[in-house]
Design a protein around this motif. Sequence first.
Motif, short mmCIF file in Angstrom:
data_model
loop_
_atom_site.label_atom_id
_atom_site.label_comp_id
_atom_site.label_asym_id
_atom_site.label_seq_id
_atom_site.Cartn_x
_atom_site.Cartn_y
_atom_site.Cartn_z
N ALA A 159 -8.46 -21.42 14.10
CA ALA A 159 -9.26 -22.51 14.67
C ALA A 159 -10.30 -21.95 15.63
O ALA A 159 -10.11 -20.91 16.25
N VAL A 160 -11.42 -22.68 15.73
CA VAL A 160 -12.44 -22.38 16.72
C VAL A 160 -12.96 -23.70 17.26
O VAL A 160 -13.17 -24.65 16.52
N ALA A 161 -13.13 -23.76 18.57
CA ALA A 161 -13.63 -24.97 19.21
C ALA A 161 -15.16 -24.99 19.17
O ALA A 161 -15.80 -24.09 18.64
N THR A 162 -15.72 -26.05 19.75
CA THR A 162 -17.17 -26.21 19.78
C THR A 162 -17.77 -25.41 20.92
O THR A 162 -17.42 -25.62 22.09
N HIS A 163 -18.66 -24.48 20.57
CA HIS A 163 -19.30 -23.63 21.58
C HIS A 163 -20.78 -23.49 21.28
O HIS A 163 -21.17 -23.28 20.13
N SER A 164 -21.60 -23.60 22.33
CA SER A 164 -23.02 -23.27 22.22
C SER A 164 -23.19 -21.77 22.47
O SER A 164 -22.27 -21.11 22.97
N PRO A 165 -24.36 -21.21 22.12
CA PRO A 165 -24.59 -19.80 22.44
C PRO A 165 -24.40 -19.52 23.92
O PRO A 165 -24.66 -20.36 24.78
N SER A 166 -23.91 -18.33 24.22
CA SER A 166 -23.59 -17.95 25.59
C SER A 166 -24.78 -17.24 26.24
O SER A 166 -25.58 -16.58 25.56
N ASP A 167 -24.89 -17.39 27.56
CA ASP A 167 -25.87 -16.63 28.33
C ASP A 167 -25.61 -15.15 28.10
O ASP A 167 -24.49 -14.66 28.22
N ASN A 407 -4.46 -30.52 17.51
CA ASN A 407 -5.26 -30.93 18.66
C ASN A 407 -4.76 -30.14 19.87
O ASN A 407 -4.01 -29.19 19.72
N ARG A 408 -5.16 -30.55 21.06
CA ARG A 408 -4.75 -29.79 22.24
C ARG A 408 -3.25 -29.89 22.51
O ARG A 408 -2.65 -29.00 23.12
N SER A 409 -2.63 -30.96 22.06
CA SER A 409 -1.22 -31.20 22.37
C SER A 409 -0.28 -30.45 21.44
O SER A 409 0.74 -29.92 21.87
N LEU A 410 -0.60 -30.44 20.14
CA LEU A 410 0.32 -29.83 19.20
C LEU A 410 -0.36 -29.51 17.88
O LEU A 410 -1.42 -30.06 17.55
N THR A 411 0.26 -28.61 17.14
CA THR A 411 -0.05 -28.40 15.73
C THR A 411 1.02 -29.13 14.94
O THR A 411 2.21 -28.87 15.12
N GLY A 429 -0.09 -26.63 20.57
CA GLY A 429 -1.42 -27.18 20.52
C GLY A 429 -2.48 -26.11 20.74
O GLY A 429 -2.20 -25.04 21.29
N PHE A 430 -3.71 -26.39 20.28
CA PHE A 430 -4.79 -25.42 20.40
C PHE A 430 -5.36 -25.46 21.82
O PHE A 430 -5.78 -26.52 22.28
N PRO A 431 -5.39 -24.34 22.54
CA PRO A 431 -5.72 -24.34 23.96
C PRO A 431 -7.22 -24.37 24.25
O PRO A 431 -7.73 -23.61 25.06
N ARG A 432 -7.94 -25.27 23.59
CA ARG A 432 -9.36 -25.43 23.85
C ARG A 432 -9.68 -26.93 23.80
O ARG A 432 -9.03 -27.68 23.07
N SER A 433 -10.70 -27.34 24.53
CA SER A 433 -11.09 -28.74 24.54
C SER A 433 -12.17 -28.99 23.51
O SER A 433 -12.81 -28.07 23.00
N GLY A 434 -12.39 -30.28 23.22
CA GLY A 434 -13.44 -30.66 22.29
C GLY A 434 -13.02 -30.62 20.85
O GLY A 434 -11.87 -30.32 20.51
N SER A 435 -13.96 -30.92 19.98
CA SER A 435 -13.68 -30.89 18.54
C SER A 435 -13.55 -29.45 18.08
O SER A 435 -13.91 -28.51 18.78
N MET A 436 -13.04 -29.27 16.86
CA MET A 436 -12.78 -27.92 16.40
C MET A 436 -12.93 -27.83 14.90
O MET A 436 -12.90 -28.83 14.18
N HIS A 437 -13.09 -26.61 14.43
CA HIS A 437 -13.06 -26.28 13.01
C HIS A 437 -11.76 -25.53 12.74
O HIS A 437 -11.37 -24.67 13.53
N THR A 438 -11.13 -25.82 11.60
CA THR A 438 -9.93 -25.08 11.22
C THR A 438 -10.07 -24.57 9.80
O THR A 438 -10.76 -25.18 8.97
N PHE A 439 -9.41 -23.46 9.50
CA PHE A 439 -9.52 -22.84 8.19
C PHE A 439 -8.41 -21.81 8.07
O PHE A 439 -7.61 -21.61 9.00
N LEU A 440 -8.34 -21.16 6.93
CA LEU A 440 -7.33 -20.14 6.66
C LEU A 440 -8.00 -18.79 6.45
O LEU A 440 -9.04 -18.69 5.81
N LEU A 441 -7.39 -17.74 7.00
CA LEU A 441 -7.83 -16.37 6.76
C LEU A 441 -6.60 -15.50 6.49
O LEU A 441 -5.53 -15.77 7.02
#
Length: 454
Positions: A159-167, A407-411, A429-441
């Motif tokens: 999983a990866v949460a929603t992030h804008s480019p970083s400074d 979500n943040r509470s549980l898988t 749960g996934f330890p990040r806030s906001g919406s997220m993308h999930t996939f398999l690798l």
Amino acid sequence: MQPAVGCVRVLVEDQTFTAEKRMLIGASEYFRGLFESGMRECSQEEIQLLQLPARGFAVMMRVLRGEQPILNSGEISDAIECAAFLQVRALTEHLIHIITSHNCSLMLETASVYGVFDLIHASALFMRDMYFKVREDLNFLPDHLLDYIESLSPSTFVAVATHSPSDQYLDDHSRTICYLDEAENIWRTLTSLPKQASTSLAGIAVMDNNLYIVGGVDGLSKRVVKLNFCYNTERNSWSEFPSLQHLRHSLTLTGQDGCLFAMGGMCKNSVLSTVEKYQVASNTWSFAACLPRPGEGIACARAMGRIFVCLWLPMDTTDIYEYKTHRDEWLLVTTLRRQQSYGHCMVAHTDNLYVIRNGPADDFLRCFIDCFNLTTQEWMSLSSYYVNSKGALFTATIRCDNVFTVNRSLTLVYNIEKDRWKPAKEGAGFPRSGSMHTFLLRLPSRGLAARYQN
């Protein structure tokens, strides 16, 4: 030498099949060699295939004519024999697409007998993902096949949460892609995002075990990010690849046969219908057939080696289209009419498409699931509803017969049954806030802890 033309009668056991020579030559290495050899078979109107099962040949003919039949055990065994002897790539690919928990061991064992390596590998990968459940039931398999299964890496929920480019001058330690360590029930860091990468309103897809991130926005201004990034799982490294010709955000990204497809999205407050195709081998983008109508955040799933999208017309109409990659065209498959309050997602399992939607009005926290079977062309509503806050179904990802939601509470993991998804187990749960993308690798097993754990 000119290729043979016209039709030919093929005798297999006690059955006669009539087929176009051109079709057989294009699909089968055996028939290509037979009809272009200069021998007498080139001009014969009837040929006989000895020691091949007619049932398997019939399956092959159906596949070559564009069907995708679901097969029983006997048909699978006979089809594998024909795929091996006649060297029919399309038949092998179809068998790979219909691997399930019920037939994977048969696929593996039979493909091993006839030396169909691509099917051996695909079946073993499928079995590796459910190995902990079935290992004790596989003692009938030869040791070399068991060893091969165990040598493969299982699919891992990522999983990866929603992030804008970083400074560029400030490290953001939350900008990470994480995987669920199911044995320890903890989320661990897989890799950090490149500083210029955005997962906010970006298109994200996995193809050939590589992760691709396309488009997205930078901050509240929604300035479209030009740079695209690829994460190579095997090398644990990032690389850039060319920008879209028509920059966008809120797009949908999917991959198949070495190509990425970036569909729809938004640019300067306009909803797009354009589709761009990225060929990994040539490292180039080109335009493909436009969507039937504009769309953003389009629900998409791949089933039976085919690409499907949901185009939603608020508040109650969902059209499912298939993208025919070889013909570069869209085909309306079916329409679902159900009331709902906002968007939805779609996932696939065997020949089923599951459309997950929230309820209308006061039911907006409930997720309802409708299932469309590609073989029977019939809809079925699953018997239960699902509370969205309990397990975030809009991030659903399927592995074998299990649906991973988080979500943040549980898988929360569901087991797919005929008329419902049954809750099977809970995890961290996934330890990040906001919406997220999930996939398999598939993460390399050798040195995994040293390479990936933080």
